[in-house]
Motif scaffolding. Structure first.
Motif, PDB file in Angstrom:
ATOM      1  N   GLY A 250       0.819  -1.212   0.000  1.00  0.00           N
ATOM      2  CA  GLY A 250       0.000   0.000   0.000  1.00  0.00           C
ATOM      3  C   GLY A 250       0.847   1.254   0.000  1.00  0.00           C
TER       4      GLY A 250
ATOM      5  N   ALA B 218       2.352   1.667  -3.433  1.00  0.00           N
ATOM      6  CA  ALA B 218       1.360   2.128  -4.396  1.00  0.00           C
ATOM      7  C   ALA B 218       1.096   3.614  -4.254  1.00  0.00           C
ATOM      8  N   ARG B 219       1.019   4.087  -2.996  1.00  0.00           N
ATOM      9  CA  ARG B 219       0.794   5.515  -2.793  1.00  0.00           C
ATOM     10  C   ARG B 219       1.983   6.339  -3.290  1.00  0.00           C
TER      11      ARG B 219
ATOM     12  N   GLN C  44      -7.461  -3.100  -6.527  1.00  0.00           N
ATOM     13  CA  GLN C  44      -8.186  -2.312  -5.522  1.00  0.00           C
ATOM     14  C   GLN C  44      -8.516  -3.161  -4.303  1.00  0.00           C
TER      15      GLN C  44
ATOM     16  N   GLU D 132      -6.410   5.879  -4.298  1.00  0.00           N
ATOM     17  CA  GLU D 132      -5.091   5.908  -4.917  1.00  0.00           C
ATOM     18  C   GLU D 132      -5.171   5.552  -6.398  1.00  0.00           C
TER      19      GLU D 132
ATOM     20  N   ALA E 125      -4.158  -1.496  -3.446  1.00  0.00           N
ATOM     21  CA  ALA E 125      -4.221  -0.057  -3.188  1.00  0.00           C
ATOM     22  C   ALA E 125      -5.668   0.358  -2.972  1.00  0.00           C
TER      23      ALA E 125
ATOM     24  N   ARG F  85      -6.486   8.430  -8.324  1.00  0.00           N
ATOM     25  CA  ARG F  85      -5.469   9.458  -8.527  1.00  0.00           C
ATOM     26  C   ARG F  85      -4.465   9.021  -9.595  1.00  0.00           C
ATOM     27  N   MET F  86      -4.082   7.759  -9.598  1.00  0.00           N
ATOM     28  CA  MET F  86      -3.133   7.266 -10.595  1.00  0.00           C
ATOM     29  C   MET F  86      -3.679   7.383 -12.006  1.00  0.00           C
TER      30      MET F  86
ATOM     31  N   TYR G 271      -1.782  -3.309 -10.050  1.00  0.00           N
ATOM     32  CA  TYR G 271      -2.440  -2.695  -8.896  1.00  0.00           C
ATOM     33  C   TYR G 271      -3.866  -3.232  -8.815  1.00  0.00           C
TER      34      TYR G 271
ATOM     35  N   ALA H  36       1.852   6.458  -7.079  1.00  0.00           N
ATOM     36  CA  ALA H  36       0.804   7.348  -7.561  1.00  0.00           C
ATOM     37  C   ALA H  36       1.241   8.800  -7.523  1.00  0.00           C
ATOM     38  N   ARG H  37       2.103   9.144  -6.560  1.00  0.00           N
ATOM     39  CA  ARG H  37       2.545  10.533  -6.445  1.00  0.00           C
ATOM     40  C   ARG H  37       3.722  10.846  -7.347  1.00  0.00           C
TER      41      ARG H  37
END
Length: 316
Positions: free
Chosen positions: A52, A55-56, A97, A128, A124, A131-132, A95, A59-60
């Motif tokens: 997790g 993954a975050r 969910q 997230e 994730a 956002r990705m 990824y 994503a950023r």
């Protein structure tokens, strides 16, 4: 007062009322829940927490271009992800969910990723994944395709000469549909070509769509990316290659061209605009494909296949 049974709503007995059935909940609770999911998908497991966090972070972090590599691509949605894994599109990370509905496509995706090996599995939260994918309908599945490692245009001719062969290369000018690029790669592989050159800007790259259309041939047919296509063609001319451009209004027909049995670069433009002015002027010769049926043009993939067949026949 204690023992005053006249107070409203006071319960004077410990007996419960009539019991209602469980509605099948108890029976369903006894049913099996299927195979144990991977550690990365089990809530509370250390690997789940690590996945997790990764993954975050992914994503950023935006994809970056470095050297001869393209950019990472995301394949979004259950059907696209299934198709990409079926067609052996290179995959880096899958990824999934959290608390996703485990339907048939999800199970197939997880099985394909496990069978292939080398695909990182990360769970994730939905936020997230939203956002990705910039809010696309990902349906709980996102597949990250790693950046494609492009060759240098000079490498294609050098590899052919090293093998004692006359280079047969295709250059695309202004072709923006990845499926056309994939079809060209497939034709180059089928007719013994040595690679494809694409411009760095305003042109299709080796995306997941191009990989799928190539039907696996992209794994063995190099694609080079040129910062400036005109200069790349001039470099081929200095190396002894003849640059042949396809143009609908050319005077010379493909069947009359004798250069295809030697070192050659075939330049194909877009279906609508054809070759750009500078690229057309750089070509040593322009040829056209005769079309007695009356069609005005062919798309890049079909036109390339016709010319490559003629080249293979001439070389044989």
């Amino acid at each position: 007062m204690a023992g005053n049974s006249q107070r409203r709503n006071r319960r004077t007995s410990n007996k419960k009322g009539a019991q209602i059935g469980s509605g099948g909940k108890r029976r369903r609770g006894l049913e099996g829940k299927g195979p144990t999911p991977p550690a990365e998908m089990r809530k509370g497991h250390k690997k789940n927490r690590v996945a997790g966090a990764q993954a975050r972070a992914a994503a950023r972090k935006p994809a970056q271009r470095r050297g001869g590599k393209g950019t990472s691509e995301l394949v979004v949605g259950r059907n696209p992800v299934v198709e990409a894994l079926r067609e052996d599109v290179p995959a880096k990370t899958l990824y999934v969910q959290q608390f996703i509905d485990n339907d048939e496509r999800v199970r197939e995706v997880l099985q394909l990723a496990a069978d292939r090996g080398g695909v990182n599995l990360m769970e994730a939260p939905r936020a997230e994944l939203d956002r990705m994918t910039n809010g696309l309908n990902h349906q709980g599945l996102v597949l990250q395709v790693p950046p494609y490692e492009y060759a240098h245009p000079e490498d294609l001719a050098a590899a052919a000469y090293d093998n004692g062969e006359e280079p047969l290369i295709v250059a695309l000018d202004g072709v923006t549909d990845p499926r056309n690029l994939g079809a060209v790669v497939r034709s180059v592989a089928a007719f013994g070509g040595h690679g494809v050159v694409v411009p760095e800007r305003r042109a299709a790259g080796m995306t997941a769509g191009a990989w799928k259309t190539s039907a696996g041939t992209a794994a063995r047919t190099p694609v080079a990316r040129a910062t400036n296509l005109t200069r790349a063609l001039e470099g081929y001319q200095k190396a002894g290659l003849t640059v042949v451009g396809l143009a609908a209004d050319a005077e010379t027909e493909l069947g009359d061209l004798a250069a295809l049995d030697g070192p050659v670069v075939i330049v194909v433009g877009s279906e609508g605009k054809g070759l750009s002015r500078l690229v057309g002027e750089t070509c040593d010769i322009l040829v056209r494909i005769p079309m007695p049926g009356g069609a005005e043009s062919l798309n890049a993939g079909v036109a390339t296949g016709v010319v490559l067949y003629e080249a293979a026949r001439s070389r044989a």
